[in-house]
Design a protein around this motif. Structure first.
Motif, PDB file in Angstrom:
ATOM      1  N   GLU A  27       0.830  -1.199   0.000  1.00 54.98           N
ATOM      2  CA  GLU A  27       0.000   0.000   0.000  1.00 54.98           C
ATOM      3  C   GLU A  27       0.869   1.256   0.000  1.00 54.98           C
ATOM      4  O   GLU A  27       0.514   2.278   0.577  1.00 54.98           O
ATOM      5  N   ASP A  54      -1.401   8.178  -6.997  1.00 55.78           N
ATOM      6  CA  ASP A  54      -2.197   8.154  -5.767  1.00 55.78           C
ATOM      7  C   ASP A  54      -3.175   6.987  -5.726  1.00 55.78           C
ATOM      8  O   ASP A  54      -3.921   6.842  -4.756  1.00 55.78           O
ATOM      9  N   TRP A  55      -3.176   6.152  -6.772  1.00 48.59           N
ATOM     10  CA  TRP A  55      -4.097   5.029  -6.835  1.00 48.59           C
ATOM     11  C   TRP A  55      -3.475   3.770  -6.231  1.00 48.59           C
ATOM     12  O   TRP A  55      -2.315   3.467  -6.487  1.00 48.59           O
ATOM     13  N   GLN A  58      -6.860  -2.002  -4.123  1.00 49.86           N
ATOM     14  CA  GLN A  58      -7.399  -2.256  -2.786  1.00 49.86           C
ATOM     15  C   GLN A  58      -7.869  -3.695  -2.595  1.00 49.86           C
ATOM     16  O   GLN A  58      -7.629  -4.306  -1.557  1.00 49.86           O
ATOM     17  N   ILE A  72      -8.490   2.507  -5.238  1.00 53.98           N
ATOM     18  CA  ILE A  72      -8.913   3.686  -4.492  1.00 53.98           C
ATOM     19  C   ILE A  72      -7.851   4.778  -4.596  1.00 53.98           C
ATOM     20  O   ILE A  72      -6.666   4.499  -4.765  1.00 53.98           O
ATOM     21  N   ASN A  73      -8.320   6.020  -4.524  1.00 49.55           N
ATOM     22  CA  ASN A  73      -7.453   7.189  -4.520  1.00 49.55           C
ATOM     23  C   ASN A  73      -7.847   8.026  -3.313  1.00 49.55           C
ATOM     24  O   ASN A  73      -8.860   8.732  -3.335  1.00 49.55           O
ATOM     25  N   GLU A  74      -7.074   7.897  -2.227  1.00 53.22           N
ATOM     26  CA  GLU A  74      -7.409   8.601  -0.988  1.00 53.22           C
ATOM     27  C   GLU A  74      -7.317  10.110  -1.156  1.00 53.22           C
ATOM     28  O   GLU A  74      -8.089  10.863  -0.547  1.00 53.22           O
ATOM     29  N   THR A  75      -6.384  10.577  -1.964  1.00 53.48           N
ATOM     30  CA  THR A  75      -6.206  12.016  -2.152  1.00 53.48           C
ATOM     31  C   THR A  75      -7.428  12.644  -2.802  1.00 53.48           C
ATOM     32  O   THR A  75      -7.945  13.674  -2.360  1.00 53.48           O
ATOM     33  N   LYS A  77     -10.337  11.121  -3.055  1.00 55.96           N
ATOM     34  CA  LYS A  77     -11.541  10.513  -2.487  1.00 55.96           C
ATOM     35  C   LYS A  77     -12.376   9.850  -3.582  1.00 55.96           C
ATOM     36  O   LYS A  77     -13.585  10.049  -3.695  1.00 55.96           O
ATOM     37  N   ILE A  79     -13.117   6.082  -5.896  1.00 50.34           N
ATOM     38  CA  ILE A  79     -13.061   4.626  -5.951  1.00 50.34           C
ATOM     39  C   ILE A  79     -13.472   4.207  -7.350  1.00 50.34           C
ATOM     40  O   ILE A  79     -14.424   4.760  -7.911  1.00 50.34           O
ATOM     41  N   PRO A 101     -16.425   2.729  -0.064  1.00 52.76           N
ATOM     42  CA  PRO A 101     -15.567   1.531  -0.085  1.00 52.76           C
ATOM     43  C   PRO A 101     -16.270   0.312   0.487  1.00 52.76           C
ATOM     44  O   PRO A 101     -15.767  -0.365   1.386  1.00 52.76           O
TER      45      PRO A 101
END
Length: 310
Positions: A27, A54-55, A58, A72-75, A77, A79, A101
């Motif tokens: 991760e 940033d991907w 998951q 997912i891309n947390e930066t 937000k 999916i 998610p």
């Protein structure tokens, strides 16, 4: 339990009758992760590399002759779901993308959530063979849906009202050919997740505000009769074949338990002091798999354990 070859580093795998998927489970943001799918003759049928940046890759599911991948891309937000037909190698067009998610794939279907709690969150179900969406099930405004699990004909999920407040209340629901019905949990609002196996429903209950939150109490409903399954690690309950499985940890060690109608609760793996099973996954109602980490403090390693529940 059957054991697949031991591997070093962070890897995950998914198994079905005809396919095995193995992917790099790191991760580290910026790393491109590699996924490989092989058939039962050990020939590679698909290789895919994540976009990186940033991907993060998951999760991965195999169901029938389909592959489903979640990034997912947390930066940002965001999916995204991608799917392939492994019999042809062609990618499947997914008409909607999830916003939460919370997803599951089994029996040739993938289920996921769209929308936001500020508007309305809806549970979507996509038939991978036809790429057609079923009629969505939507939460009340301000409520949150989650905890998806797919059966042959039914879907279980939860609805949380007033999440993040002292008035939080979670209901467990079953949606299928009959009208959506509520699971009769023993203590109001403390239902955590549910599972389906051969038309039966099981669930676990725990108080998220309690120090004992990591341990739930499980139950199963067979007809109108509710039976206790006992303690289990919270959110590890899955249905597979005609049985329910979960992880339990106590003074005897780590083990995997099974409940089958007529046989009750039995230990099918363990107890182990230094080998810890991770999340349980079931593919196509038959293949139960888990990643087993060696936690004895020596060289880091893992194995993939698979149980044929047929």
């Amino acid at each position: 339990m059957l054991s697949a070859p031991r591997a070093k580093g962070m890897w995950s795998a998914e198994f079905t009758t005809d396919y095995v998927a193995v992917w790099d489970d790191r991760e580290d943001v910026g790393q491109r992760q590699k996924l490989s799918v092989s058939d039962k003759a050990h020939d590679e049928v698909l290789e895919w590399t994540s976009r990186g940046g940033d991907w993060i890759l998951q999760d991965v599911w195999l169901t029938r002759h389909f592959l489903v991948v979640e990034e997912i891309n947390e930066t940002a937000k965001r999916i995204e779901l991608r799917a392939w037909d492994l019999s042809t190698g062609e990618e499947i067009e997914i008409p909607l993308q999830p916003s939460q998610p919370e997803m599951a794939a089994d029996f040739g279907r993938v289920a996921f959530m769209t929308g936001r709690a500020t508007t309305s969150i809806c549970q979507q179900s996509l038939d991978l063979a036809t790429a057609e969406l079923a009629t969505p099930r939507c939460a009340r405004p301000g409520a949150v849906l989650g905890d998806l699990a797919l059966g042959q004909k039914e879907t279980t999920y939860s609805e949380v009202v007033a999440p993040g407040t002292d008035d939080r209340c979670k209901s467990l629901l079953v949606d299928g050919s009959n009208p959506t019905r509520e699971v009769p949990i023993t203590k109001r609002c403390l239902g955590w997740s549910s599972a389906i196996a051969d038309g039966l429903v099981a669930w676990d209950e725990t108080d998220p505000a309690s120090e004992s939150f990591p341990t739930s109490l499980g139950y199963v409903l067979a007809g109108d009769r509710r039976s206790a399954l006992g303690p289990m690690v919270t959110d590890t309950l899955v249905g597979c074949g005609s049985s329910f499985y979960w992880i339990e940890v106590d003074g005897l060690g780590h083990r995997i338990e099974r409940w089958t109608r007529g046989s009750g609760v039995q230990t099918v793996w363990g107890p182990q002091d230094e080998r810890l099973p991770g999340e349980l996954q079931c593919a196509d109602g038959r293949w139960l798999s888990t990643r087993v980490d060696d936690i004895d403090g020596h060289e880091e390693s893992l194995t993939f354990a698979v149980l044929d529940s047929a």
